[in-house]
Motif scaffolding. Structure first.
Motif, PDB file in Angstrom:
ATOM      1  N   MET A   1      13.328 -24.118 -13.670  1.00  0.00           N
ATOM      2  CA  MET A   1      14.581 -24.695 -14.164  1.00  0.00           C
ATOM      3  C   MET A   1      14.329 -25.991 -14.925  1.00  0.00           C
ATOM      4  SD  MET A   1      17.164 -24.233 -10.987  1.00  0.00           S
ATOM      5  CE  MET A   1      17.341 -22.674 -10.145  1.00  0.00           C
ATOM      6  N   ARG A   2      13.432 -26.802 -14.405  1.00  0.00           N
ATOM      7  CA  ARG A   2      13.126 -28.068 -15.082  1.00  0.00           C
ATOM      8  C   ARG A   2      12.489 -27.815 -16.433  1.00  0.00           C
ATOM      9  NH1 ARG A   2       9.641 -32.305 -11.968  1.00  0.00           N
ATOM     10  NH2 ARG A   2       8.045 -30.825 -12.561  1.00  0.00           N
ATOM     11  N   GLU A   3      11.548 -26.879 -16.490  1.00  0.00           N
ATOM     12  CA  GLU A   3      10.883 -26.545 -17.758  1.00  0.00           C
ATOM     13  C   GLU A   3      11.854 -25.930 -18.759  1.00  0.00           C
ATOM     14  OE1 GLU A   3       7.504 -24.097 -16.824  1.00  0.00           O
ATOM     15  OE2 GLU A   3       6.582 -25.686 -15.625  1.00  0.00           O
ATOM     16  N   ASP A   4      12.827 -25.144 -18.262  1.00  0.00           N
ATOM     17  CA  ASP A   4      13.817 -24.514 -19.141  1.00  0.00           C
ATOM     18  C   ASP A   4      14.933 -25.480 -19.555  1.00  0.00           C
ATOM     19  OD1 ASP A   4      12.367 -22.178 -18.917  1.00  0.00           O
ATOM     20  OD2 ASP A   4      13.774 -21.207 -17.529  1.00  0.00           O
ATOM     21  N   GLY A   5      14.950 -26.658 -18.953  1.00  0.00           N
ATOM     22  CA  GLY A   5      15.969 -27.648 -19.295  1.00  0.00           C
ATOM     23  C   GLY A   5      17.335 -27.377 -18.690  1.00  0.00           C
ATOM     24  N   ILE A   6      17.370 -26.602 -17.613  1.00  0.00           N
ATOM     25  CA  ILE A   6      18.651 -26.249 -16.997  1.00  0.00           C
ATOM     26  C   ILE A   6      18.788 -26.759 -15.566  1.00  0.00           C
ATOM     27  CG2 ILE A   6      18.985 -24.215 -18.463  1.00  0.00           C
ATOM     28  CD1 ILE A   6      18.042 -22.505 -16.035  1.00  0.00           C
ATOM     29  N   LEU A   7      17.893 -27.616 -15.140  1.00  0.00           N
ATOM     30  CA  LEU A   7      17.887 -28.067 -13.749  1.00  0.00           C
ATOM     31  C   LEU A   7      19.204 -28.751 -13.367  1.00  0.00           C
ATOM     32  CD1 LEU A   7      16.390 -28.361 -11.080  1.00  0.00           C
ATOM     33  CD2 LEU A   7      15.382 -30.473 -11.963  1.00  0.00           C
ATOM     34  N   THR A   8      19.656 -29.710 -14.153  1.00  0.00           N
ATOM     35  CA  THR A   8      20.895 -30.412 -13.826  1.00  0.00           C
ATOM     36  C   THR A   8      22.072 -29.451 -13.803  1.00  0.00           C
ATOM     37  OG1 THR A   8      20.057 -32.478 -14.749  1.00  0.00           O
ATOM     38  CG2 THR A   8      22.445 -32.284 -14.525  1.00  0.00           C
ATOM     39  N   TYR A   9      22.146 -28.589 -14.799  1.00  0.00           N
ATOM     40  CA  TYR A   9      23.219 -27.600 -14.877  1.00  0.00           C
ATOM     41  C   TYR A   9      23.240 -26.722 -13.622  1.00  0.00           C
ATOM     42  CZ  TYR A   9      25.695 -23.400 -16.383  1.00  0.00           C
ATOM     43  OH  TYR A   9      26.550 -22.330 -16.453  1.00  0.00           O
ATOM     44  N   GLU A  10      22.084 -26.222 -13.230  1.00  0.00           N
ATOM     45  CA  GLU A  10      22.014 -25.345 -12.058  1.00  0.00           C
ATOM     46  C   GLU A  10      22.310 -26.110 -10.772  1.00  0.00           C
ATOM     47  OE1 GLU A  10      22.079 -22.251 -11.950  1.00  0.00           O
ATOM     48  OE2 GLU A  10      21.280 -21.581 -13.868  1.00  0.00           O
ATOM     49  N   LEU A  11      21.842 -27.345 -10.682  1.00  0.00           N
ATOM     50  CA  LEU A  11      22.133 -28.139  -9.487  1.00  0.00           C
ATOM     51  C   LEU A  11      23.629 -28.389  -9.338  1.00  0.00           C
ATOM     52  CD1 LEU A  11      19.157 -30.638  -9.445  1.00  0.00           C
ATOM     53  CD2 LEU A  11      19.775 -29.042  -7.624  1.00  0.00           C
ATOM     54  N   ILE A  12      24.319 -28.599 -10.435  1.00  0.00           N
ATOM     55  CA  ILE A  12      25.770 -28.785 -10.372  1.00  0.00           C
ATOM     56  C   ILE A  12      26.446 -27.492  -9.920  1.00  0.00           C
ATOM     57  CG2 ILE A  12      27.837 -29.211 -11.769  1.00  0.00           C
ATOM     58  CD1 ILE A  12      26.111 -31.338 -13.246  1.00  0.00           C
ATOM     59  N   ASN A  13      25.963 -26.353 -10.409  1.00  0.00           N
ATOM     60  CA  ASN A  13      26.493 -25.067  -9.946  1.00  0.00           C
ATOM     61  C   ASN A  13      26.231 -24.864  -8.458  1.00  0.00           C
ATOM     62  OD1 ASN A  13      27.474 -24.335 -12.459  1.00  0.00           O
ATOM     63  ND2 ASN A  13      25.619 -23.243 -13.032  1.00  0.00           N
ATOM     64  N   ILE A  14      25.025 -25.164  -8.025  1.00  0.00           N
ATOM     65  CA  ILE A  14      24.674 -25.035  -6.603  1.00  0.00           C
ATOM     66  C   ILE A  14      25.546 -25.969  -5.767  1.00  0.00           C
ATOM     67  CG2 ILE A  14      22.855 -25.395  -4.882  1.00  0.00           C
ATOM     68  CD1 ILE A  14      20.829 -24.534  -7.115  1.00  0.00           C
ATOM     69  N   LEU A  15      25.774 -27.167  -6.273  1.00  0.00           N
ATOM     70  CA  LEU A  15      26.624 -28.114  -5.556  1.00  0.00           C
ATOM     71  C   LEU A  15      28.015 -27.536  -5.362  1.00  0.00           C
ATOM     72  CD1 LEU A  15      27.080 -30.848  -4.256  1.00  0.00           C
ATOM     73  CD2 LEU A  15      27.506 -31.783  -6.531  1.00  0.00           C
ATOM     74  N   GLY A  16      28.533 -26.859  -6.370  1.00  0.00           N
ATOM     75  CA  GLY A  16      29.836 -26.214  -6.239  1.00  0.00           C
ATOM     76  C   GLY A  16      29.845 -25.181  -5.126  1.00  0.00           C
ATOM     77  N   CYS A  17      28.744 -24.452  -4.987  1.00  0.00           N
ATOM     78  CA  CYS A  17      28.629 -23.439  -3.925  1.00  0.00           C
ATOM     79  C   CYS A  17      28.456 -24.067  -2.545  1.00  0.00           C
ATOM     80  CB  CYS A  17      27.437 -22.521  -4.205  1.00  0.00           C
ATOM     81  SG  CYS A  17      27.598 -21.548  -5.705  1.00  0.00           S
ATOM     82  N   CYS A  18      27.930 -25.278  -2.500  1.00  0.00           N
ATOM     83  CA  CYS A  18      27.622 -25.921  -1.218  1.00  0.00           C
ATOM     84  C   CYS A  18      28.643 -26.976  -0.802  1.00  0.00           C
ATOM     85  CB  CYS A  18      26.235 -26.578  -1.291  1.00  0.00           C
ATOM     86  SG  CYS A  18      24.884 -25.409  -1.466  1.00  0.00           S
ATOM     87  N   ARG A  19      29.624 -27.225  -1.628  1.00  0.00           N
ATOM     88  CA  ARG A  19      30.593 -28.296  -1.345  1.00  0.00           C
ATOM     89  C   ARG A  19      31.244 -28.132   0.033  1.00  0.00           C
ATOM     90  NH1 ARG A  19      31.674 -31.835  -4.865  1.00  0.00           N
ATOM     91  NH2 ARG A  19      31.285 -30.522  -6.679  1.00  0.00           N
ATOM     92  N   ASP A  20      31.624 -26.900   0.387  1.00  0.00           N
ATOM     93  CA  ASP A  20      32.246 -26.657   1.699  1.00  0.00           C
ATOM     94  C   ASP A  20      31.298 -26.986   2.844  1.00  0.00           C
ATOM     95  OD1 ASP A  20      34.586 -25.837   0.483  1.00  0.00           O
ATOM     96  OD2 ASP A  20      34.177 -23.701   0.736  1.00  0.00           O
ATOM     97  N   ILE A  21      30.035 -26.675   2.657  1.00  0.00           N
ATOM     98  CA  ILE A  21      29.043 -26.967   3.705  1.00  0.00           C
ATOM     99  C   ILE A  21      28.935 -28.473   3.906  1.00  0.00           C
ATOM    100  CG2 ILE A  21      26.613 -26.792   4.380  1.00  0.00           C
ATOM    101  CD1 ILE A  21      26.531 -24.173   2.678  1.00  0.00           C
ATOM    102  N   PHE A  22      28.860 -29.216   2.808  1.00  0.00           N
ATOM    103  CA  PHE A  22      28.789 -30.673   2.916  1.00  0.00           C
ATOM    104  C   PHE A  22      30.030 -31.227   3.610  1.00  0.00           C
ATOM    105  CE2 PHE A  22      25.732 -30.381  -0.735  1.00  0.00           C
ATOM    106  CZ  PHE A  22      24.669 -31.005  -0.101  1.00  0.00           C
ATOM    107  N   GLU A  23      31.200 -30.720   3.256  1.00  0.00           N
ATOM    108  CA  GLU A  23      32.443 -31.204   3.860  1.00  0.00           C
ATOM    109  C   GLU A  23      32.534 -30.824   5.334  1.00  0.00           C
ATOM    110  OE1 GLU A  23      35.714 -29.891   1.429  1.00  0.00           O
ATOM    111  OE2 GLU A  23      34.966 -31.009  -0.309  1.00  0.00           O
ATOM    112  N   ARG A  24      32.209 -29.583   5.651  1.00  0.00           N
ATOM    113  CA  ARG A  24      32.285 -29.103   7.034  1.00  0.00           C
ATOM    114  C   ARG A  24      31.341 -29.898   7.943  1.00  0.00           C
ATOM    115  NH1 ARG A  24      31.712 -24.158   5.848  1.00  0.00           N
ATOM    116  NH2 ARG A  24      29.490 -23.924   6.194  1.00  0.00           N
ATOM    117  N   ASN A  25      30.214 -30.323   7.403  1.00  0.00           N
ATOM    118  CA  ASN A  25      29.237 -31.083   8.187  1.00  0.00           C
ATOM    119  C   ASN A  25      29.416 -32.588   8.055  1.00  0.00           C
ATOM    120  OD1 ASN A  25      27.077 -29.148   9.411  1.00  0.00           O
ATOM    121  ND2 ASN A  25      27.588 -28.310   7.408  1.00  0.00           N
ATOM    122  N   ALA A  26      30.517 -33.007   7.429  1.00  0.00           N
ATOM    123  CA  ALA A  26      30.812 -34.432   7.233  1.00  0.00           C
ATOM    124  C   ALA A  26      29.585 -35.163   6.701  1.00  0.00           C
ATOM    125  CB  ALA A  26      31.315 -35.063   8.532  1.00  0.00           C
ATOM    126  N   PHE A  27      29.075 -34.673   5.575  1.00  0.00           N
ATOM    127  CA  PHE A  27      27.854 -35.226   4.978  1.00  0.00           C
ATOM    128  C   PHE A  27      27.983 -36.733   4.783  1.00  0.00           C
ATOM    129  CE2 PHE A  27      25.062 -35.917   1.187  1.00  0.00           C
ATOM    130  CZ  PHE A  27      23.860 -35.622   1.812  1.00  0.00           C
TER     131      PHE A  27
END
Length: 144
Positions: free
Chosen positions: A93-119
């Motif tokens: 992802m870093r070499e393809d230049g999409i790391l930040t984009y993918e991390l933001i997408n992953i963050l969207g998928c993990c937002r509930d986990i962070f909230e449920r665990n009171a990150f």
């Protein structure tokens, strides 16, 4: 002093909370966020200046206050998980230049986990949170 704090807060967002930075920028609220955040601590700045505190101390104190609710960074947490647990995907992802984009997408998928665990700074090292996030990242990467 307020101008310096706005610049430092801007840099903090870019370096640590790129997800929030991009969201605010997209919605046109970045300038307002910076202005209102720094204005909220203006009374403390005045008080410290009047009591003769050194500017460097005031800046550091204010940055600690301005970033308190922004720490820890879920974005940087996911960055570390991806880098440590999914090294091959991370480098691709870093070499393809999409790391930040993918991390933001992953963050969207993990937002509930962070909230449920009171990150927070207190829960950041929780191994069960790490397991749950690692599983969600694995699911994301496998397309599940």
């Amino acid at each position: 002093m307020q101008k310096i704090l706005k610049e430092r807060l801007y840099s903090y967002l870019v370096d640590n909370r790129v997800d929030l930075f991009l969201d605010l920028q997209h919605k046109g609220g970045l300038k307002e966020y910076l202005n209102s955040s720094v204005s909220a601590i203006a009374p403390q700045i005045r008080e410290m200046q009047e009591s003769g505190e050194p500017d460097l101390y005031i800046e550091e104190y204010c940055m600690d206050e301005l970033t308190r609710k922004l720490r820890p960074s879920p974005f940087l947490y996911l960055y570390r998980v991806l880098e440590e647990e999914f090294e091959e995907d991370f480098h691709r992802m870093r070499e393809d230049g999409i790391l930040t984009y993918e991390l933001i997408n992953i963050l969207g998928c993990c937002r509930d986990i962070f909230e449920r665990n009171a990150f927070s700074e207190e829960t950041e090292e929780d191994r069960y949170l790490r397991y749950e996030i690692t599983g969600a990242v694995g699911d994301y990467l496998s397309g599940s």
